[in-house]
Design a protein around this motif. Structure first.
Motif, PDB file in Angstrom:
ATOM      1  N   GLU A 323      32.304  63.153  35.019  1.00 25.71           N
ATOM      2  CA  GLU A 323      32.795  63.507  33.672  1.00 25.71           C
ATOM      3  C   GLU A 323      31.642  63.376  32.678  1.00 25.71           C
ATOM      4  O   GLU A 323      30.649  62.723  32.967  1.00 25.71           O
ATOM      5  N   ARG A 324      31.778  64.022  31.515  1.00 28.14           N
ATOM      6  CA  ARG A 324      30.794  63.996  30.419  1.00 28.14           C
ATOM      7  C   ARG A 324      29.345  64.001  30.950  1.00 28.14           C
ATOM      8  O   ARG A 324      28.551  63.081  30.696  1.00 28.14           O
ATOM      9  N   LEU A 325      29.050  65.091  31.668  1.00 27.64           N
ATOM     10  CA  LEU A 325      27.794  65.200  32.427  1.00 27.64           C
ATOM     11  C   LEU A 325      26.549  64.904  31.581  1.00 27.64           C
ATOM     12  O   LEU A 325      25.776  63.988  31.879  1.00 27.64           O
ATOM     13  N   VAL A 326      26.350  65.682  30.511  1.00 25.83           N
ATOM     14  CA  VAL A 326      25.102  65.572  29.745  1.00 25.83           C
ATOM     15  C   VAL A 326      25.044  64.237  29.003  1.00 25.83           C
ATOM     16  O   VAL A 326      23.997  63.566  28.994  1.00 25.83           O
ATOM     17  N   GLU A 327      26.171  63.838  28.440  1.00 18.41           N
ATOM     18  CA  GLU A 327      26.225  62.573  27.685  1.00 18.41           C
ATOM     19  C   GLU A 327      25.859  61.376  28.592  1.00 18.41           C
ATOM     20  O   GLU A 327      25.000  60.552  28.253  1.00 18.41           O
ATOM     21  N   ASN A 328      26.494  61.324  29.772  1.00 16.48           N
ATOM     22  CA  ASN A 328      26.214  60.220  30.690  1.00 16.48           C
ATOM     23  C   ASN A 328      24.779  60.281  31.211  1.00 16.48           C
ATOM     24  O   ASN A 328      24.123  59.245  31.392  1.00 16.48           O
ATOM     25  N   ALA A 329      24.303  61.504  31.442  1.00 25.22           N
ATOM     26  CA  ALA A 329      22.939  61.650  31.967  1.00 25.22           C
ATOM     27  C   ALA A 329      21.925  61.205  30.917  1.00 25.22           C
ATOM     28  O   ALA A 329      20.916  60.562  31.235  1.00 25.22           O
ATOM     29  N   ARG A 330      22.193  61.558  29.670  1.00 21.88           N
ATOM     30  CA  ARG A 330      21.264  61.155  28.602  1.00 21.88           C
ATOM     31  C   ARG A 330      21.205  59.622  28.509  1.00 21.88           C
ATOM     32  O   ARG A 330      20.138  59.028  28.371  1.00 21.88           O
ATOM     33  N   ALA A 331      22.371  58.992  28.649  1.00 23.18           N
ATOM     34  CA  ALA A 331      22.410  57.524  28.604  1.00 23.18           C
ATOM     35  C   ALA A 331      21.586  56.949  29.761  1.00 23.18           C
ATOM     36  O   ALA A 331      20.847  55.975  29.599  1.00 23.18           O
ATOM     37  N   LYS A 332      21.680  57.611  30.939  1.00 22.90           N
ATOM     38  CA  LYS A 332      20.940  57.129  32.112  1.00 22.90           C
ATOM     39  C   LYS A 332      19.437  57.320  31.919  1.00 22.90           C
ATOM     40  O   LYS A 332      18.636  56.465  32.295  1.00 22.90           O
ATOM     41  N   LEU A 333      19.051  58.451  31.316  1.00 23.35           N
ATOM     42  CA  LEU A 333      17.631  58.734  31.043  1.00 23.35           C
ATOM     43  C   LEU A 333      17.043  57.581  30.236  1.00 23.35           C
ATOM     44  O   LEU A 333      15.945  57.089  30.534  1.00 23.35           O
ATOM     45  N   GLU A 334      17.791  57.152  29.234  1.00 22.64           N
ATOM     46  CA  GLU A 334      17.282  56.082  28.366  1.00 22.64           C
ATOM     47  C   GLU A 334      17.384  54.711  29.021  1.00 22.64           C
ATOM     48  O   GLU A 334      16.415  53.961  29.070  1.00 22.64           O
ATOM     49  N   SER A 335      18.564  54.411  29.624  1.00 26.21           N
ATOM     50  CA  SER A 335      18.731  53.057  30.169  1.00 26.21           C
ATOM     51  C   SER A 335      17.799  52.815  31.351  1.00 26.21           C
ATOM     52  O   SER A 335      17.296  51.728  31.553  1.00 26.21           O
ATOM     53  N   LYS A 336      17.541  53.854  32.146  1.00 22.79           N
ATOM     54  CA  LYS A 336      16.675  53.654  33.325  1.00 22.79           C
ATOM     55  C   LYS A 336      15.196  53.811  32.980  1.00 22.79           C
ATOM     56  O   LYS A 336      14.333  53.487  33.793  1.00 22.79           O
TER      57      LYS A 336
END
Ligand code: PMT
Length: 393
Positions: A323-336
């Motif tokens: 779910e919420r593909l781009v939103e979750n991916a952006r969060a992962k880009l930053e958190s990781k």
């Protein structure tokens, strides 16, 4: 100098291959033409010989041929293997690995980029059998040029015309450029699932097939990179020319990745690493020991650990989202703390995990967002490498 084999198969568009040879020659390429028996009915070998200034190659088993199966030696030295025009029959043979003449035999022997320009009747092109064969080849990273839409020789119109010779020649030269793009680079790719043992016979795992990671490893190798593939347990053969390290658990994958990452110009983490693992029991859990409760512990987060270490290469993480593909991916880009996140929606039927195809959004830390629509994993891998290679330049 770019070394090209141009395979010509037997269709009315074979005469246009003469112009492809001329354009490649003019661009400074060394072109060897391979004709199928049917192609010789449309254009004489002499024409191609005059245009390429090289003997034309015909049947490898022809007892009168001077070079015979020595032709296969060519496969080792090529920059691009191209077929124009490719008939429905040749597309089918290449897809299925039939090697009954020199053109199809060479295809199996080459490890360089492959470009195919199909030309056939529109109904033949749109037939599910031909479409399935083309999808199979695209999935292996073969680049298709055309066919174009327009009037055909048999007074029909539709999708089936050979692409313009200039477009084919440019695609061949572009494939050659790409084939050398990652020379001198080392890529580390992870693929497949991990298995976290419960006891000596049972484990926890996931549905990852390894196809996405293997497609990336193959595509990077085709572009000239030295590739180290850290693979969880999958049912895939090791790709040609790639160093494969087989691991089973998240802990083993971590050790292999951390050991080899320092030499990599890019690390691509396509593996579906288990997030939790049970404390393994030394003996098989007995059925009569009552309902079992599993206690799971988090596994090491390899990607985050890599991102925290000093590194010289680019770091590419994947995000499997439902779910919420781009939103979750952006969060992962930053958190990781990685350079790229390739986000795939694994809830779509026929896409992502286990599937032959994928559709992804590539986010990068410089603000780039690139959508790659549904395509065979080989083609998706190429699109991902385009972005990574661009950053390495
Ligand atoms: O193998 P296929 O069948 O071809 O399917 C491909 C795929 C869907 C598995 C692939 O495209 C993919 O999305 N891989 C990542 C799956 C995943 O684990 O996503 P995640 O969002 O849980 O993890 C994010 C990133 O952290 C991933 O790069 C993963 O490799 C990494 N990770 C995760 C857990 C962990 N313990 N350590 C990690 O390094």
């Amino acid at each position: 100098m770019v070394r090209v084999v141009l395979g010509v198969s037997g269709g009315i568009a074979a005469y246009k291959a003469c112009e492809v040879v001329r354009l490649l020659e003019r661009a400074g390429a060394d072109v060897r033409v391979v004709l199928t028996a049917n192609a010789t009915r449309f254009v004489s070998p002499l024409t191609f010989q005059a245009l390429s200034h090289r003997p034309v190659l015909l049947d490898p088993f022809d007892p009168h041929s001077e070079e015979g199966i020595e032709h296969l030696g060519l496969a080792r030295e090529l920059d691009v293997f191209a077929v124009a025009p490719a008939t429905a029959n040749v597309v089918a043979k290449l897809a299925r690995g039939v090697a009954d003449d020199l053109l199809t035999t060479l295809y199996l022997a080459v490890t360089c980029p492959v470009v195919i320009a199909p030309a056939m009747n529109p109904r033949m092109w749109l037939h599910p059998a031909t479409q399935a064969n083309a999808a199979l080849l695209r999935g292996r990273g073969v680049r298709f040029v055309g066919p174009d839409e327009g009037p055909m020789a048999e007074r029909e119109s539709g999708w089936g015309r050979l692409a313009e010779p200039a477009v084919i020649a440019e695609a061949v030269l572009e494939a050659a450029r790409r084939g050398r793009e990652l020379e001198g680079r080392t890529f580390l790719v992870t693929a497949g699932p991990t298995r976290e043992p419960l006891d000596p016979v049972r484990f926890l795992s996931n549905r990852s097939s390894g196809k996405m990671g293997y497609a990336l490893a193959e595509a990077a190798r085709r572009r000239g990179a030295r590739v180290v593939l850290v693979s969880g347990p999958v049912a895939l053969a090791p790709p040609y020319g790639v160093e494969r390290l087989e691991v089973e658990t998240a802990a083993e994958m971590r050790d292999a990745v951390l050991a080899r990452a320092p030499e990599a110009d890019a690390v691509l983490m396509a593996a579906a690493v288990a997030d939790f693992a049970p404390a393994p029991r030394p003996h098989k859990i007995k059925k009569n020991s009552g309902p079992a409760t599993l206690t799971l512990e988090p596994t090491p987060d390899i990607l985050s650990e890599l991102a925290r270490r000093p590194r010289r290469g680019l770091l590419v993480g994947f995000a499997a989202e439902t779910e919420r593909l781009v939103e979750n991916a952006r969060a992962k880009l930053e958190s990781k703390g990685v350079d790229f996140i390739v986000a795939n929606d694994v809830s779509q039927p026929g896409l992502g995990m286990e599937a032959e195809e994928n559709a992804v959004v590539i986010l990068d830390r410089w603000g780039g967002v690139h959508e790659v629509p549904r395509a065979p994993k080989g083609a998706v891998a190429e699109a991902i490498l385009d972005r990574v290679a661009e950053r390495l330049r």
